[in-house]
Enzyme design. Structure first.
Site, PDB file in Angstrom:
ATOM      1  N   TYR A 177     126.892  69.049  71.257  1.00 54.07           N
ATOM      2  CA  TYR A 177     127.271  69.068  69.849  1.00 54.07           C
ATOM      3  C   TYR A 177     128.792  68.809  69.790  1.00 54.07           C
ATOM      4  O   TYR A 177     129.412  68.505  70.795  1.00 54.07           O
ATOM      5  CB  TYR A 177     126.901  70.411  69.228  1.00 54.07           C
ATOM      6  N   ALA A 352     114.034  83.222  73.982  1.00 52.87           N
ATOM      7  CA  ALA A 352     113.671  82.302  72.908  1.00 52.87           C
ATOM      8  C   ALA A 352     112.182  81.989  72.939  1.00 52.87           C
ATOM      9  O   ALA A 352     111.409  82.517  72.158  1.00 52.87           O
ATOM     10  CB  ALA A 352     114.503  81.025  73.000  1.00 52.87           C
ATOM     11  N   ARG A 353     111.755  81.128  73.894  1.00 52.72           N
ATOM     12  CA  ARG A 353     110.366  80.674  73.897  1.00 52.72           C
ATOM     13  C   ARG A 353     109.368  81.828  74.020  1.00 52.72           C
ATOM     14  O   ARG A 353     108.322  81.825  73.362  1.00 52.72           O
ATOM     15  CB  ARG A 353     110.154  79.662  75.029  1.00 52.72           C
TER      16      ARG A 353
END
Length: 394
Positions: A177, A352-353
């Site tokens: 980013y 997360a997952r």
């Protein structure tokens, strides 16, 4: 110190812990995972329920992703961008999470070259102009005025998070980013004061962290998600990232670093170890893009073997070089892994997952330490970010 004393000094992952001005109920964090639930670039009831469920499931803090600091900094036009119109929804989200006893963080950042110019209707900004492999459009080299504007936008976004009742912000400095792209020697080909040497390439990241701290002071916790390496030849590597982390620590703008890896622009699966869901990604696109992804997608969406705590080997080097709190991310699904992270000096762990599969996993592990995650690391959740992020097996 005898072995019993050493054991006693290791923190319990489920005990309260300080994070800057915050006290979290435990040391677990729901990592930022773009939710695909922000129609019109605003908070929706679905987004509120998504984070409420994770809060009810026992995490110490949940992270809202991704909150762009400027309209051209979105990876697609329906992502939240931090503006006055978003404030009422953000307040409702914060209230819902707090009602479940957890804290809430906003991941703020600018997607830079990862932004979808076609979707946003605005040029994607990068350190240097190039053709984006994501949108197949040319990115525009950010000017000094763009850098100044985007730096201030991070500070303004953090202030909006304070006003909305959030407990923390996480500055996105990873995955190529905007700030991460400036750090990368592969992407940043500038010849001015923002390119060349690592000190020059780190100016954007350091400036953003300082601006956020100056804006919000100690009213909320400030974290940053930093790439340890980009996972591509010629990209940011551990030696340079370690130096950047030390500079960020010296600058005093952050309360903690969350350590990550990989490039959304060039090698996204470097972070998401496990199976590469090429067919599922292809299915989300119309023809002829679908056929192209089916034919050559394996070169971009690569497969890496999964193992528990797969970023730990790299993260250890940061733990040895820094004194500030660190958040360990990557393949943390078991109590034994959490305990190992605590024993090695990490103050927090992020998941997360596994939480997409089971939002109440933290609560169940706390009650029964032998609990095993049902996540099989198939990564078929990843293509669901284009609709509503979820585990396809749940």
């Amino acid at each position: 110190m005898d072995p019993i004393d050493k054991e006693d000094a290791i923190p319990d992952v489920f005990e309260p812990a300080r994070l800057g001005p915050l006290t979290l109920r435990n040391r677990t964090i729901k990592a930022a995972t773009f939710e695909g639930m922000t129609k019109g670039a605003l908070v929706t009831d679905d987004l509120i329920e998504f984070h409420r469920r994770h809060a009810a499931g026992g995490v110490g803090m949940t992270t809202v992703a991704y909150c762009a600091v400027a309209p051209e900094g979105r990876t697609e036009r329906d992502q939240i961008w931090m503006r006055r119109e978003a404030l009422p929804g953000l307040r409702r989200l914060a209230d819902a999470v707090h009602a479940e006893g957890a804290a809430v963080s906003a991941q703020i950042g600018h997607a830079g070259p990862v932004a979808n110019a076609a979707s946003n209707g605005l040029p994607a900004l990068a350190p240097s102009g190039s053709i984006s492999p994501l949108s197949l459009r040319r990115t525009r080299a950010a000017t000094a005025a763009d850098i100044e504007r985007i730096t201030k936008a991070h500070a303004d976004a953090a202030l909006l998070a304070v006003e909305a009742g959030f407990d923390a912000v996480e500055i996105h400095m990873g995955h190529n980013y905007f700030t991460s792209a400036f750090l990368s020697p592969k992407i940043n080909k500038r010849r001015d004061g923002y390119g060349g040497s690592l000190a020059n390439r780190a100016k954007v990241a350091r400036g953003v962290a300082r601006a956020v701290r100056e804006a919000v002071g100690d009213r909320i916790a400030i974290l940053a998600k930093l790439n340890m390496d980009d996972g591509v030849p010629g990209g940011l590597w551990l030696d340079e990232s370690l130096q950047v982390a030390q500079w960020l620590e010296q600058d005093g703008g952050l309360d903690a670093l969350e350590l990550t890896a990989g490039s959304s622009l060039l090698n996204p699966m470097y972070l998401f170890r496990g199976e590469a869901p090429v067919r599922e990604f292809a299915a989300t696109f119309p023809q002829p893009q679908r056929l192209g992804i089916q034919l050559v997608g394996g070169k971009f969406i690569r497969s890496y073997p999964y193992r528990e705590a797969f970023l730990l080997d790299s993260a250890r080097q940061f733990r040895a070089a820094l004194t500030m709190p660190l958040v360990l991310l990557g393949g943390i699904t078991e109590r034994a892994t959490m305990d190992r992270a605590m024993a090695e000096g990490f103050q927090f762990v992020a998941l997360a997952r596994a939480l997409l599969r089971e939002p109440d996993l933290i609560d169940r592990i706390q009650k029964e330490p032998a609990t095993r995650s049902l996540c099989i690391h198939c990564n078929k959740c990843m293509p669901t970010i284009f609709t509503r992020t979820h585990c396809v097996l749940a």
